[in-house]
Motif scaffolding. Structure first.
Motif, mmCIF file in Angstrom:
data_model
loop_
_atom_site.group_PDB
_atom_site.id
_atom_site.type_symbol
_atom_site.label_atom_id
_atom_site.label_comp_id
_atom_site.label_asym_id
_atom_site.label_seq_id
_atom_site.Cartn_x
_atom_site.Cartn_y
_atom_site.Cartn_z
ATOM 1 N N ILE A 1 0.732 -1.322 0.077
ATOM 2 C CA ILE A 1 -0.111 0.030 -0.052
ATOM 3 C C ILE A 1 0.845 1.120 -0.038
ATOM 4 C CG2 ILE A 1 -1.759 1.192 1.229
ATOM 5 C CD1 ILE A 1 -2.666 -1.410 2.369
ATOM 6 N N ILE A 2 1.900 1.348 0.650
ATOM 7 C CA ILE A 2 2.665 2.173 0.901
ATOM 8 C C ILE A 2 3.706 2.764 -0.061
ATOM 9 C CG2 ILE A 2 4.535 3.317 2.483
ATOM 10 C CD1 ILE A 2 3.389 1.635 4.448
ATOM 11 N N ASN A 3 4.483 1.922 -0.684
ATOM 12 C CA ASN A 3 5.373 1.837 -1.741
ATOM 13 C C ASN A 3 5.053 2.977 -2.912
ATOM 14 O OD1 ASN A 3 7.575 0.827 -0.324
ATOM 15 N ND2 ASN A 3 7.279 -1.116 -1.088
ATOM 16 N N PRO A 4 3.796 2.375 -3.439
ATOM 17 C CA PRO A 4 3.459 3.245 -4.715
ATOM 18 C C PRO A 4 3.280 4.683 -4.341
ATOM 19 C CG PRO A 4 2.092 1.349 -4.618
ATOM 20 C CD PRO A 4 2.741 1.537 -3.397
ATOM 21 N N ILE A 5 2.593 5.015 -3.030
ATOM 22 C CA ILE A 5 2.538 6.438 -2.577
ATOM 23 C C ILE A 5 3.974 7.059 -2.240
ATOM 24 C CG2 ILE A 5 1.573 7.960 -0.953
ATOM 25 C CD1 ILE A 5 -0.409 5.430 -0.378
ATOM 26 N N VAL A 6 4.801 6.504 -1.827
ATOM 27 C CA VAL A 6 6.122 6.945 -1.341
ATOM 28 C C VAL A 6 6.843 7.202 -2.670
ATOM 29 C CG1 VAL A 6 8.292 6.413 -0.237
ATOM 30 C CG2 VAL A 6 6.267 5.888 0.969
ATOM 31 N N ASN A 7 6.887 6.093 -3.602
ATOM 32 C CA ASN A 7 7.666 6.358 -4.728
ATOM 33 C C ASN A 7 7.227 7.671 -5.486
ATOM 34 O OD1 ASN A 7 9.194 4.223 -4.299
ATOM 35 N ND2 ASN A 7 7.788 2.745 -5.653
ATOM 36 N N GLU A 8 5.737 8.004 -5.625
ATOM 37 C CA GLU A 8 5.205 8.890 -6.272
ATOM 38 C C GLU A 8 5.667 10.195 -5.597
ATOM 39 O OE1 GLU A 8 2.958 10.904 -9.281
ATOM 40 O OE2 GLU A 8 3.553 8.963 -9.195
ATOM 41 N N PHE A 9 5.621 10.298 -4.429
ATOM 42 C CA PHE A 9 5.992 11.617 -3.499
ATOM 43 C C PHE A 9 7.618 11.850 -3.763
ATOM 44 C CE2 PHE A 9 8.147 13.024 0.220
ATOM 45 C CZ PHE A 9 7.728 14.170 0.258
ATOM 46 N N GLN A 10 8.463 10.808 -3.953
ATOM 47 C CA GLN A 10 9.922 11.056 -4.116
ATOM 48 C C GLN A 10 10.040 11.531 -5.560
ATOM 49 O OE1 GLN A 10 12.455 7.955 -1.660
ATOM 50 N NE2 GLN A 10 11.023 7.018 -3.151
#
Length: 114
Positions: free
Chosen positions: A54-63
């Motif tokens: 759940i977290i990784n796609p959001i974190v990657n987009e943020f980065q």
């Protein structure tokens, strides 16, 4: 209903990260001894009990959008809360994303003692 909850969670975290990601352009450059400007490396440490799927796609987009590196620390809620309390004299995390109301109350109480 499950999808609505996931959407709310993702939207909330994205808003938090975007808010944390804003920086003044005068703070983003630093002069070295040669007088050249060099960009500071920004990073954000996130503690979360949520699943990495759940977290990784959001974190990657943020980065990708901000250029801010995210160090994601995942573990159980209790373990992360213990970590926050243990670090109360020298906090290493920037964002705690997850947990219920009881968890947030424990974090707030820890922060008040700092």
């Amino acid at each position: 209903m499950k999808k609505a909850g996931q959407f709310f969670m993702i939207a909330s975290f994205s808003a938090i990260l975007v808010a944390c990601g804003g920086e003044d352009s005068s703070d983003s450059e630093e002069s070295n001894s040669d007088g050249d400007a060099q960009e500071e490396t920004s990073s954000l440490t996130v503690y979360s009990p949520h699943q990495t799927e759940i977290i990784n796609p959001i974190v990657n987009e943020f980065q990708d959008q901000t250029g801010i590196s995210v160090d994601l620390i995942t573990a159980g809620t209790g373990e992360l809360l213990n970590r926050v309390e243990a670090e109360s004299g020298n906090p290493l995390g920037d964002v705690f994303w997850g947990g219920g109301a009881e968890s947030l109350e424990r974090i707030v109480n820890t922060l008040r003692r700092m």
